[in-house]
Design an enzyme around this catalytic site. Structure first.
Site, PDB file in Angstrom:
ATOM      1  N   ASP A  30       0.830  -1.138   0.092  1.00 18.84           N
ATOM      2  CA  ASP A  30       0.085   0.118   0.226  1.00 18.84           C
ATOM      3  C   ASP A  30       0.867   1.152   0.094  1.00 18.84           C
ATOM      4  O   ASP A  30       1.997   1.206   0.560  1.00 18.84           O
ATOM      5  CB  ASP A  30      -0.962   0.169   1.304  1.00 18.84           C
ATOM      6  CG  ASP A  30      -1.990   0.860   0.916  1.00 18.84           C
ATOM      7  OD1 ASP A  30      -3.268   0.320   0.848  1.00 18.84           O
ATOM      8  OD2 ASP A  30      -2.081   2.080   0.850  1.00 18.84           O
ATOM      9  N   LYS A  35      -0.917   1.732   7.127  1.00 16.24           N
ATOM     10  CA  LYS A  35      -1.683   0.575   6.905  1.00 16.24           C
ATOM     11  C   LYS A  35      -0.426  -0.706   6.633  1.00 16.24           C
ATOM     12  O   LYS A  35      -0.780  -1.635   7.265  1.00 16.24           O
ATOM     13  CB  LYS A  35      -2.293   0.347   5.355  1.00 16.24           C
ATOM     14  CG  LYS A  35      -3.587   1.565   5.453  1.00 16.24           C
ATOM     15  CD  LYS A  35      -4.518   1.353   4.168  1.00 16.24           C
ATOM     16  CE  LYS A  35      -5.587   2.376   4.442  1.00 16.24           C
ATOM     17  NZ  LYS A  35      -6.635   2.034   3.397  1.00 16.24           N
ATOM     18  N   THR A 124     -13.155  -2.811  -9.248  1.00 12.48           N
ATOM     19  CA  THR A 124     -14.404  -2.774  -9.866  1.00 12.48           C
ATOM     20  C   THR A 124     -14.163  -1.803 -10.793  1.00 12.48           C
ATOM     21  O   THR A 124     -13.615  -0.746 -10.947  1.00 12.48           O
ATOM     22  CB  THR A 124     -15.733  -2.341  -9.222  1.00 12.48           C
ATOM     23  OG1 THR A 124     -15.851  -3.424  -8.061  1.00 12.48           O
ATOM     24  CG2 THR A 124     -16.768  -2.173  -9.991  1.00 12.48           C
ATOM     25  N   ASN A 213     -24.181  -5.296  -8.819  1.00  9.45           N
ATOM     26  CA  ASN A 213     -24.420  -4.116  -8.023  1.00  9.45           C
ATOM     27  C   ASN A 213     -25.494  -3.422  -8.412  1.00  9.45           C
ATOM     28  O   ASN A 213     -26.423  -2.932  -7.625  1.00  9.45           O
ATOM     29  CB  ASN A 213     -23.318  -3.418  -7.772  1.00  9.45           C
ATOM     30  CG  ASN A 213     -22.364  -4.054  -6.763  1.00  9.45           C
ATOM     31  OD1 ASN A 213     -22.589  -4.967  -6.228  1.00  9.45           O
ATOM     32  ND2 ASN A 213     -21.265  -3.299  -6.660  1.00  9.45           N
ATOM     33  N   ASN A 224     -38.183  -1.183  -0.748  1.00  8.10           N
ATOM     34  CA  ASN A 224     -38.507  -0.095  -0.031  1.00  8.10           C
ATOM     35  C   ASN A 224     -39.640   0.908  -0.718  1.00  8.10           C
ATOM     36  O   ASN A 224     -40.512   1.254   0.174  1.00  8.10           O
ATOM     37  CB  ASN A 224     -37.318   0.876   0.112  1.00  8.10           C
ATOM     38  CG  ASN A 224     -36.307   0.121   1.037  1.00  8.10           C
ATOM     39  OD1 ASN A 224     -36.784  -0.880   1.918  1.00  8.10           O
ATOM     40  ND2 ASN A 224     -35.034   0.335   1.011  1.00  8.10           N
ATOM     41  N   GLY A 264     -45.565  -5.882 -22.480  1.00  6.69           N
ATOM     42  CA  GLY A 264     -46.727  -5.133 -22.500  1.00  6.69           C
ATOM     43  C   GLY A 264     -48.078  -5.910 -21.970  1.00  6.69           C
ATOM     44  O   GLY A 264     -47.906  -6.550 -21.088  1.00  6.69           O
ATOM     45  N   CYS A 267     -51.933  -6.560 -18.682  1.00  7.23           N
ATOM     46  CA  CYS A 267     -51.748  -6.390 -17.102  1.00  7.23           C
ATOM     47  C   CYS A 267     -50.437  -5.713 -16.601  1.00  7.23           C
ATOM     48  O   CYS A 267     -50.810  -4.538 -15.640  1.00  7.23           O
ATOM     49  CB  CYS A 267     -51.752  -7.897 -16.557  1.00  7.23           C
ATOM     50  SG  CYS A 267     -52.977  -8.790 -16.526  1.00  7.23           S
ATOM     51  N   LYS A 323     -47.478 -11.591 -26.652  1.00  6.86           N
ATOM     52  CA  LYS A 323     -46.582 -12.680 -26.288  1.00  6.86           C
ATOM     53  C   LYS A 323     -47.030 -13.909 -27.229  1.00  6.86           C
ATOM     54  O   LYS A 323     -48.102 -13.901 -27.559  1.00  6.86           O
ATOM     55  CB  LYS A 323     -46.210 -12.903 -24.760  1.00  6.86           C
ATOM     56  CG  LYS A 323     -47.526 -13.197 -24.202  1.00  6.86           C
ATOM     57  CD  LYS A 323     -47.049 -13.741 -22.661  1.00  6.86           C
ATOM     58  CE  LYS A 323     -48.048 -14.174 -21.907  1.00  6.86           C
ATOM     59  NZ  LYS A 323     -48.008 -14.287 -20.722  1.00  6.86           N
ATOM     60  N   ARG A 330     -54.219  -6.113 -26.810  1.00 11.00           N
ATOM     61  CA  ARG A 330     -54.055  -5.215 -25.901  1.00 11.00           C
ATOM     62  C   ARG A 330     -52.766  -4.642 -25.132  1.00 11.00           C
ATOM     63  O   ARG A 330     -52.159  -5.455 -24.535  1.00 11.00           O
ATOM     64  CB  ARG A 330     -55.113  -5.304 -24.654  1.00 11.00           C
ATOM     65  CG  ARG A 330     -56.601  -5.309 -25.154  1.00 11.00           C
ATOM     66  CD  ARG A 330     -57.568  -5.806 -24.114  1.00 11.00           C
ATOM     67  NE  ARG A 330     -57.116  -7.282 -23.528  1.00 11.00           N
ATOM     68  CZ  ARG A 330     -57.714  -7.806 -22.578  1.00 11.00           C
ATOM     69  NH1 ARG A 330     -58.624  -7.136 -21.970  1.00 11.00           N
ATOM     70  NH2 ARG A 330     -57.326  -9.167 -22.406  1.00 11.00           N
TER      71      ARG A 330
HETATM   72  N1  LIG Z   1     -15.345  -2.579  -0.424  1.00 13.88           N
HETATM   73  C1  LIG Z   1     -15.886  -3.796  -0.847  1.00 13.88           C
HETATM   74  O1  LIG Z   1     -16.654  -4.210  -0.212  1.00 13.88           O
HETATM   75  C2  LIG Z   1     -15.685  -3.960  -2.350  1.00 13.88           C
HETATM   76  C3  LIG Z   1     -16.438  -5.076  -2.676  1.00 13.88           C
HETATM   77  C4  LIG Z   1     -16.423  -5.310  -3.912  1.00 13.88           C
HETATM   78  C5  LIG Z   1     -15.365  -4.568  -4.818  1.00 13.88           C
HETATM   79  N2  LIG Z   1     -14.852  -3.391  -4.545  1.00 13.88           N
HETATM   80  C6  LIG Z   1     -13.819  -2.749  -5.310  1.00 13.88           C
HETATM   81  O2  LIG Z   1     -12.649  -3.196  -5.012  1.00 13.88           O
HETATM   82  C7  LIG Z   1     -11.888  -2.029  -5.026  1.00 13.88           C
HETATM   83  C8  LIG Z   1     -11.136  -1.752  -3.838  1.00 13.88           C
HETATM   84  O3  LIG Z   1     -12.132  -1.453  -2.873  1.00 13.88           O
HETATM   85  P1  LIG Z   1     -11.822  -0.935  -1.204  1.00 13.88           P
HETATM   86  O4  LIG Z   1     -12.875  -0.835  -0.779  1.00 13.88           O
HETATM   87  O5  LIG Z   1     -10.808  -2.114  -0.812  1.00 13.88           O
HETATM   88  O6  LIG Z   1     -10.850   0.332  -1.636  1.00 13.88           O
HETATM   89  P2  LIG Z   1     -10.157   1.071  -0.327  1.00 13.88           P
HETATM   90  O7  LIG Z   1      -9.987   2.743  -0.747  1.00 13.88           O
HETATM   91  O8  LIG Z   1     -10.505   0.813   0.870  1.00 13.88           O
HETATM   92  O9  LIG Z   1      -8.705   0.698  -0.361  1.00 13.88           O
HETATM   93  C9  LIG Z   1      -7.805   0.870  -1.694  1.00 13.88           C
HETATM   94  C10 LIG Z   1      -6.347   0.971  -1.056  1.00 13.88           C
HETATM   95  O10 LIG Z   1      -5.441   1.089  -2.162  1.00 13.88           O
HETATM   96  C11 LIG Z   1      -4.366   1.650  -1.969  1.00 13.88           C
HETATM   97  N3  LIG Z   1      -3.767   2.086  -3.168  1.00 13.88           N
HETATM   98  C12 LIG Z   1      -3.867   3.170  -3.799  1.00 13.88           C
HETATM   99  N4  LIG Z   1      -2.953   3.339  -4.720  1.00 13.88           N
HETATM  100  C13 LIG Z   1      -1.997   2.341  -4.694  1.00 13.88           C
HETATM  101  C14 LIG Z   1      -0.915   2.205  -5.420  1.00 13.88           C
HETATM  102  N5  LIG Z   1      -0.340   2.632  -6.453  1.00 13.88           N
HETATM  103  N6  LIG Z   1       0.027   0.865  -4.710  1.00 13.88           N
HETATM  104  C15 LIG Z   1      -0.471   0.496  -3.805  1.00 13.88           C
HETATM  105  N7  LIG Z   1      -1.495   0.805  -3.112  1.00 13.88           N
HETATM  106  C16 LIG Z   1      -2.495   1.824  -3.465  1.00 13.88           C
HETATM  107  C17 LIG Z   1      -4.816   2.854  -1.246  1.00 13.88           C
HETATM  108  O11 LIG Z   1      -3.988   3.470  -0.065  1.00 13.88           O
HETATM  109  C18 LIG Z   1      -6.006   2.030  -0.336  1.00 13.88           C
HETATM  110  O12 LIG Z   1      -5.531   1.475   0.937  1.00 13.88           O
HETATM  111  C19 LIG Z   1     -12.713  -0.905  -5.798  1.00 13.88           C
HETATM  112  O13 LIG Z   1     -12.581  -0.863  -7.131  1.00 13.88           O
HETATM  113  C20 LIG Z   1     -14.098  -1.140  -5.142  1.00 13.88           C
HETATM  114  O14 LIG Z   1     -15.202  -0.538  -6.099  1.00 13.88           O
HETATM  115  C21 LIG Z   1     -15.029  -3.128  -3.101  1.00 13.88           C
END
Ligand SMILES: NC(=O)c1ccc[n+]([C@@H]2O[C@H](COP(=O)([O-])OP(=O)(O)OC[C@H]3O[C@@H](n4cnc5c(N)ncnc54)[C@H](O)[C@@H]3O)[C@@H](O)[C@H]2O)c1
Length: 437
Positions: A30, A35, A124, A213, A224, A264, A267, A323, A330
């Protein structure tokens, strides 16, 4: 396997600790030194059920360690899992800055590395991001993707809060693979875990995450809104949903979930309109329910546009009732489509076996002749009559007599509204256009 995990947020931390507990040798990376320090002290940088104990355990055994140095992590592993964030930009677009940066860093490290390395994106990202944006960055440094290094997309489906539990019992594993060897590497990472494994093209894997999602959000919004209307009408919404959910044939099932033509009939449109009207009278905002018919109309319009784009004027339409297996016209979306094309001056001929029969027998004759006299005169008596007339043919029915008569080739152009059984084969033909790809 020796695995580097880039990004120690929710996804990265859980992936790193769980893979380490499965016997892999994991290096977490990271940019955030705090971290990295936490992980090296055996502490998880995120709050999640079981992640604390698991991180302590795998750091103690040496299966997991962390660094801020991407190069060191890539050189010391065979697979890199990219788990960096992809947040929203203020305009809603996807921020790919962290992905691009990390691809540059991995690419630079790969330029120094011998032996095959596989880059796996777990973040994602929209379909096309991997192949059009990230692979070119990696290739700038490291040769040809799929030859000199592997690439895969492996979206994450774990729920925050229970993600460690979900890791060991996933709903599914999706592997978007550039080449079979890349897919094998990802599959090997999860060897022994339950759940079905789907190996698909890279953009499909990217899209699956969005399908999931979007559907989850839609389901919650639907429940809801329905709950709010029920409450306003003095009905116990949970009792309603208990019965709704018990229906595994039409409700909690694959029914109505394949892209095709608009809906369509007598209903669905009527009942949606009256439910939305009741909500409005009770001052309950139901934007999802209120826009279902708007969405349906937009889909129908896409079919009109496909015809317009062919530039042809003589149009055939197969199917008219709402269908298969009924002569009920209708609120049929095909009637609406025919009326739009007729209104735009297209020279239209229509064939629907059930409607012809019902006209002959007098069953629906009155409805056709009184309500749709302008369409009644366009009805043909045979499939061939339509084919001989048409430069462009819309197919909205699975009537076997129609399907077996449909020609291949450039003319007439086939506009497939329902994804024909042989759509996959026809897709490459020049005279084929599909609404439901
Ligand atoms: N949070 C979820 O439950 C979840 C579920 C499915 C998918 N995702 C997807 O997964 C991805 C990550 O989500 P997250 O919630 O873990 O994100 P996050 O923001 O909690 O963590 C991302 C981490 O990446 C680090 N980072 C950024 N640039 C970096 C680099 N160049 N080198 C090393 N580390 C780097 C950041 O410091 C951070 O700690 C996203 O695309 C999110 O949409 C998240």
């Amino acid at each position: 396997m020796r695995v580097s995990v880039l990004g120690l947020g929710y996804v990265g931390c859980v992936s790193a600790a769980c893979l380490a507990s499965q016997g892999h040798e994991v290096i977490g990376v990271d940019v955030n030194q705090a971290k990295v320090d936490l992980v090296n002290e055996g502490k998880a940088p995120v709050v999640e059920e079981r992640i604390g104990e698991l991180t302590a355990e795998v750091v103690r055994t040496g299966a997991l360690r962390a660094t801020v140095d991407v190069g060191e992590a890539v050189l010391g592993s065979e697979v890199s899992l990219v788990c960096v964030g992809t947040p929203s930009e203020p305009n809603g677009s996807l921020c790919t800055t962290y992905l691009e940066r990390v691809a540059e860093q991995i690419g630079a490290a790969l330029a120094e590395k011998d032996g095959r390395h596989t880059v796996v994106f777990r973040s994602t990202m929209l379909p096309g991001t991997c192949m059009n944006l990230l692979v070119p960055i990696l290739e700038k440094y490291a040769g040809t993707a799929g030859v000199d290094f592997g690439v895969a997309v492996n979206p994450e489906f774990l729920r925050e809060g229970t993600s460690v539990r979900d890791f060991f019992d996933p709903p599914k594993t999706v592997i978007g693979e550039l080449d079979p060897a890349s897919g094998e590497t990802v599959a090997a990472l999860y060897d022994g875990l339950p759940g079905e494994v789907f190996r698909v093209p890279v953009p499909t894997a990217e899209a699956i995450k969005y399908a999931d999602n979007a559907f989850h959000g839609l389901k919650i919004g639907f429940a809801n809104e329905l709950g709010a209307v029920c409450q306003a009408l003095g009905v116990d919404s949970h009792q309603v949903m208990d019965v709704f959910l018990a229906d595994r044939k039409l409700n909690i099932s694959p029914a109505y979930l394949r892209p095709g033509f608009a809906f369509g009939g007598s209903c669905l449109p009527k009942d949606l309109r009256s439910l939305v009207h009741a909500a409005q009278r009770a001052d309950i905002a139901v934007p999802i329910l209120a826009n279902v018919l708007t969405s349906n109309t937009a889909h129908l319009q896409r079919a009109v546009e496909l015809v317009e784009r062919t530039g042809k004027r003589r149009v055939g339409l197969f199917g008219l009732s709402f269908k298969p297996g009924t002569d009920d016209l209708r609120e049929s979306p095909l009637v609406e489509l025919a009326e739009r094309l007729f209104g735009k001056g297209y020279d239209l001929k229509i064939y629907d076996a059930n409607v012809s029969l019902s006209r002959l027998m007098g069953a629906n004759r009155e409805y056709i002749e009184n309500r749709l006299p302008h369409l009644a005169q366009l009805l043909a008596d045979s499939v061939d009559e339509v084919l001989e007339h048409a430069e462009v043919c819309l197919v909205g029915t699975r009537d076997p007599a129609v399907l077996s008569a449909l020609p291949h080739g450039e003319a007439p152009v086939l506009v497939d509204l329902i994804r024909l059984p042989d759509a996959e084969a026809r897709r490459t033909e020049s005279g084929y256009v599909g609404l439901a790809w």
